[in-house]
Design a protein around this motif. Structure first.
Motif, PDB file in Angstrom:
ATOM      1  N   VAL A 215      12.198  45.713  73.669  1.00 22.85           N
ATOM      2  CA  VAL A 215      12.378  47.195  73.628  1.00 22.85           C
ATOM      3  C   VAL A 215      12.074  47.771  72.266  1.00 22.85           C
ATOM      4  O   VAL A 215      12.478  47.302  71.516  1.00 22.85           O
ATOM      5  N   MET A 216      10.876  48.534  72.482  1.00 23.33           N
ATOM      6  CA  MET A 216      10.403  49.371  71.130  1.00 23.33           C
ATOM      7  C   MET A 216      11.185  50.563  70.976  1.00 23.33           C
ATOM      8  O   MET A 216      11.448  51.024  69.454  1.00 23.33           O
ATOM      9  N   SER A 217      11.884  51.272  71.983  1.00 21.46           N
ATOM     10  CA  SER A 217      12.612  52.564  71.473  1.00 21.46           C
ATOM     11  C   SER A 217      13.408  52.749  72.837  1.00 21.46           C
ATOM     12  O   SER A 217      12.851  52.350  73.810  1.00 21.46           O
ATOM     13  N   GLY A 218      14.655  53.050  72.651  1.00 15.21           N
ATOM     14  CA  GLY A 218      15.663  53.471  73.841  1.00 15.21           C
ATOM     15  C   GLY A 218      16.335  51.982  74.141  1.00 15.21           C
ATOM     16  O   GLY A 218      16.574  51.080  73.390  1.00 15.21           O
ATOM     17  N   ALA A 219      16.663  51.796  75.236  1.00 16.39           N
ATOM     18  CA  ALA A 219      17.349  50.803  75.891  1.00 16.39           C
ATOM     19  C   ALA A 219      17.222  50.513  77.262  1.00 16.39           C
ATOM     20  O   ALA A 219      16.751  51.543  78.074  1.00 16.39           O
ATOM     21  N   ALA A 220      17.056  49.313  77.634  1.00 22.08           N
ATOM     22  CA  ALA A 220      16.683  48.958  79.356  1.00 22.08           C
ATOM     23  C   ALA A 220      17.590  47.694  79.576  1.00 22.08           C
ATOM     24  O   ALA A 220      18.090  47.179  78.606  1.00 22.08           O
ATOM     25  N   GLU A 221      17.682  47.713  80.739  1.00 23.59           N
ATOM     26  CA  GLU A 221      18.477  46.486  81.482  1.00 23.59           C
ATOM     27  C   GLU A 221      16.975  45.648  82.130  1.00 23.59           C
ATOM     28  O   GLU A 221      16.444  46.285  82.918  1.00 23.59           O
ATOM     29  N   VAL A 222      17.016  44.405  81.654  1.00 22.94           N
ATOM     30  CA  VAL A 222      15.792  43.605  81.896  1.00 22.94           C
ATOM     31  C   VAL A 222      16.378  42.328  82.703  1.00 22.94           C
ATOM     32  O   VAL A 222      16.986  41.687  81.977  1.00 22.94           O
ATOM     33  N   ASP A 223      16.244  42.264  84.130  1.00 16.97           N
ATOM     34  CA  ASP A 223      16.852  40.980  84.726  1.00 16.97           C
ATOM     35  C   ASP A 223      18.317  40.769  84.507  1.00 16.97           C
ATOM     36  O   ASP A 223      18.808  39.779  84.098  1.00 16.97           O
ATOM     37  N   GLY A 224      19.008  42.332  84.403  1.00 20.63           N
ATOM     38  CA  GLY A 224      20.507  41.930  84.061  1.00 20.63           C
ATOM     39  C   GLY A 224      20.844  41.769  82.601  1.00 20.63           C
ATOM     40  O   GLY A 224      21.987  41.845  82.388  1.00 20.63           O
ATOM     41  N   VAL A 225      19.801  41.814  81.836  1.00 19.11           N
ATOM     42  CA  VAL A 225      20.146  41.698  80.230  1.00 19.11           C
ATOM     43  C   VAL A 225      20.011  43.134  79.725  1.00 19.11           C
ATOM     44  O   VAL A 225      19.089  43.655  79.724  1.00 19.11           O
ATOM     45  N   HIS A 226      20.938  43.387  78.859  1.00 17.53           N
ATOM     46  CA  HIS A 226      20.876  44.731  78.090  1.00 17.53           C
ATOM     47  C   HIS A 226      19.942  44.618  77.009  1.00 17.53           C
ATOM     48  O   HIS A 226      20.345  43.637  75.940  1.00 17.53           O
ATOM     49  N   LEU A 227      18.799  45.455  76.793  1.00 17.62           N
ATOM     50  CA  LEU A 227      17.932  45.179  75.890  1.00 17.62           C
ATOM     51  C   LEU A 227      17.756  46.268  74.843  1.00 17.62           C
ATOM     52  O   LEU A 227      17.917  47.490  75.530  1.00 17.62           O
ATOM     53  N   THR A 228      17.999  46.175  73.686  1.00 21.52           N
ATOM     54  CA  THR A 228      17.712  47.266  72.590  1.00 21.52           C
ATOM     55  C   THR A 228      16.843  46.726  71.473  1.00 21.52           C
ATOM     56  O   THR A 228      16.612  45.438  71.524  1.00 21.52           O
ATOM     57  N   PRO A 229      16.418  47.556  70.691  1.00 21.14           N
ATOM     58  CA  PRO A 229      15.254  47.000  69.742  1.00 21.14           C
ATOM     59  C   PRO A 229      16.063  46.211  68.792  1.00 21.14           C
ATOM     60  O   PRO A 229      17.004  46.277  68.473  1.00 21.14           O
ATOM     61  N   GLY A 230      15.051  44.882  68.428  1.00 19.64           N
ATOM     62  CA  GLY A 230      15.667  43.983  67.797  1.00 19.64           C
ATOM     63  C   GLY A 230      16.062  42.598  68.307  1.00 19.64           C
ATOM     64  O   GLY A 230      16.297  41.507  67.505  1.00 19.64           O
ATOM     65  N   ALA A 231      15.505  42.550  69.430  1.00 21.30           N
ATOM     66  CA  ALA A 231      15.686  41.158  70.162  1.00 21.30           C
ATOM     67  C   ALA A 231      14.409  41.102  71.117  1.00 21.30           C
ATOM     68  O   ALA A 231      13.795  42.020  71.652  1.00 21.30           O
ATOM     69  N   LEU A 232      14.073  39.956  71.626  1.00 23.01           N
ATOM     70  CA  LEU A 232      13.111  39.651  72.562  1.00 23.01           C
ATOM     71  C   LEU A 232      13.620  38.523  73.599  1.00 23.01           C
ATOM     72  O   LEU A 232      14.357  37.724  73.456  1.00 23.01           O
ATOM     73  N   LEU A 233      13.507  38.986  74.758  1.00 19.13           N
ATOM     74  CA  LEU A 233      13.812  38.356  76.123  1.00 19.13           C
ATOM     75  C   LEU A 233      12.756  37.344  76.631  1.00 19.13           C
ATOM     76  O   LEU A 233      11.918  37.993  76.739  1.00 19.13           O
ATOM     77  N   TYR A 234      12.711  36.145  76.398  1.00 21.74           N
ATOM     78  CA  TYR A 234      12.115  35.159  76.835  1.00 21.74           C
ATOM     79  C   TYR A 234      12.241  34.876  78.451  1.00 21.74           C
ATOM     80  O   TYR A 234      13.257  34.793  78.822  1.00 21.74           O
ATOM     81  N   VAL A 235      11.248  34.879  79.211  1.00 16.09           N
ATOM     82  CA  VAL A 235      11.083  34.722  80.686  1.00 16.09           C
ATOM     83  C   VAL A 235      10.283  33.371  80.791  1.00 16.09           C
ATOM     84  O   VAL A 235       9.200  33.359  80.691  1.00 16.09           O
ATOM     85  N   ALA A 236      10.862  32.308  81.405  1.00 18.27           N
ATOM     86  CA  ALA A 236      10.146  31.214  81.448  1.00 18.27           C
ATOM     87  C   ALA A 236       9.406  31.110  82.592  1.00 18.27           C
ATOM     88  O   ALA A 236       9.219  31.963  83.526  1.00 18.27           O
ATOM     89  N   PRO A 237       8.190  30.193  82.830  1.00 18.61           N
ATOM     90  CA  PRO A 237       7.104  30.338  84.025  1.00 18.61           C
ATOM     91  C   PRO A 237       7.844  30.064  85.318  1.00 18.61           C
ATOM     92  O   PRO A 237       9.209  29.450  85.207  1.00 18.61           O
ATOM     93  N   GLY A 238       7.436  30.458  86.484  1.00 19.73           N
ATOM     94  CA  GLY A 238       7.830  30.137  87.668  1.00 19.73           C
ATOM     95  C   GLY A 238       8.417  31.522  88.303  1.00 19.73           C
ATOM     96  O   GLY A 238       8.760  31.516  89.398  1.00 19.73           O
ATOM     97  N   ARG A 239       8.354  32.336  87.505  1.00 17.56           N
ATOM     98  CA  ARG A 239       8.910  33.805  88.169  1.00 17.56           C
ATOM     99  C   ARG A 239       7.759  34.466  88.889  1.00 17.56           C
ATOM    100  O   ARG A 239       6.385  34.587  88.405  1.00 17.56           O
ATOM    101  N   THR A 240       8.043  35.470  89.632  1.00 14.46           N
ATOM    102  CA  THR A 240       7.040  36.168  90.555  1.00 14.46           C
ATOM    103  C   THR A 240       7.213  37.713  90.190  1.00 14.46           C
ATOM    104  O   THR A 240       6.514  38.526  90.692  1.00 14.46           O
ATOM    105  N   SER A 241       8.372  37.984  89.704  1.00 13.67           N
ATOM    106  CA  SER A 241       8.715  39.367  89.441  1.00 13.67           C
ATOM    107  C   SER A 241       9.677  39.634  88.210  1.00 13.67           C
ATOM    108  O   SER A 241      10.303  38.672  88.007  1.00 13.67           O
TER     109      SER A 241
END
Length: 323
Positions: A215-241
């Motif tokens: 997240v570069m600005s604001g906040a969001a929930e990605v795959d149930g994880v709350h994200l704000t600026p300052g962290a990276l959510l890694y998503v492993a191969p095998g996902r289709t969405s």
């Protein structure tokens, strides 16, 4: 935070299991005298996302008066990589040793391919908007591009469309059948996502890609994880969405690519395959060889820091040491 056996003690050839998602906190790093960035890649246990090997998020910073000069990075070299610059706010002036002098503004993309060697500088111009905010990314180049000629491209317009309740701006690669004009040397994706509602919105992914979301600005929930600026959510191969929710008004960066399997040595501004390559690059920069002279920049070039006293060793994308 991902827990893994330290790279130095992991038995040769042993690859850690891929968790489905991992939240990786960044850390602050000074960039020049006046700018501090949040570095999200590389990290000890997660070196890369596809060929993306370096992710810095900077700002929003107040650069509206002379006491806050913004980004002031003098001429410096690169080899073995592409730099990708994306702004949300502000303006940066790029100069390089190919003779390019180019302003970059929000919604535009600069892609510089170092090949065997290039030098450039990045500075906030004297007359500039009051806020600077963006990301600086590196892409590791494969053979033969990493030993090929240098190149620079400025993309004043990029594909932009609405995908359900997301506005998507495509920086690099292909998404939903749309392709960016930016040149990529490996299967790669970079896209800005702007949720227009609380969601959730499901975005299609390639099963053979791994992904990172910040997240570069604001906040969001990605795959149930709350994200704000300052962290990276890694998503492993095998996902289709991927599901994005609770993010109205946020701006996210989605990075992806086929896992880059070649071990890399990264030091200072260089990406190589061996200690000897980086020593040669450092010596060439000090001697004024290979990288050229940055056009119309009055500042002296940055000297390279002293090389480590130990041999630099290649690491794979998990952080495992080779050699």
């Amino acid at each position: 935070m991902e827990r893994a056996m330290p790279a130095e003690t992991r038995p040769p050839g042993v690859v850690p299991a891929e968790p489905a998602t991992v939240l990786l906190p960044g850390h602050d790093v000074p960039l020049g005298r006046y700018t501090t960035v949040r570095r999200l890649l590389p990290q000890r246990t997660r070196r890369m996302v596809g060929a993306w090997c370096f992710v810095d998020h900077f700002g929003p910073d107040d650069v509206g008066d002379r006491t806050r000069p913004g980004m002031q990075v003098p001429p410096h070299p690169h080899t073995g990589l592409q730099t990708v610059t994306w702004l949300l706010d502000g303006e940066i002036l790029h100069r390089d040793s190919l003779g390019n002098v180019q302003h970059i503004r929000p919604g535009q993309l600069n892609v510089m391919t170092s090949g065997h060697g290039i030098a450039h500088s990045e500075k906030s111009p004297a007359t500039r908007p009051p806020v600077m905010h963006g990301v600086q990314l590196w892409v590791a180049l494969p053979d033969p591009a990493r030993s090929g000629p240098a190149d620079f491209r400025h993309h004043a317009e990029l594909p932009r469309w609405r995908e359900r309740d997301l506005t998507v701006t495509l920086l690099v690669g292909e998404l939903s059948g749309v392709r960016s004009p930016a040149v990529a040397h490996t299967p790669l994706l970079g896209a800005q996502l702007e949720p227009e509602s609380a969601g959730p919105v499901r975005l299609p992914l390639r099963r053979d890609f791994e992904y990172g979301v910040l997240v570069m600005s604001g906040a969001a929930e990605v795959d149930g994880v709350h994200l704000t600026p300052g962290a990276l959510l890694y998503v492993a191969p095998g996902r289709t969405s991927l599901t994005v929710g609770q993010g109205a008004g946020a701006r996210l960066l989605l990075l992806g690519g086929a896992p880059f399997e070649e071990p890399l040595v990264m030091w200072w501004n260089f990406v190589g395959r061996s200690h000897e390559e980086l020593v040669a690059a450092t010596e060439d920069w000090a001697a004024g060889r290979r990288f050229g002279v940055v056009a119309d920049d009055p500042d002296p070039p940055l000297p390279a820091p002293a090389l480590p006293t130990v041999r630099l060793k290649a690491r794979d994308r998990h952080g495992q040491v080779f050699g």
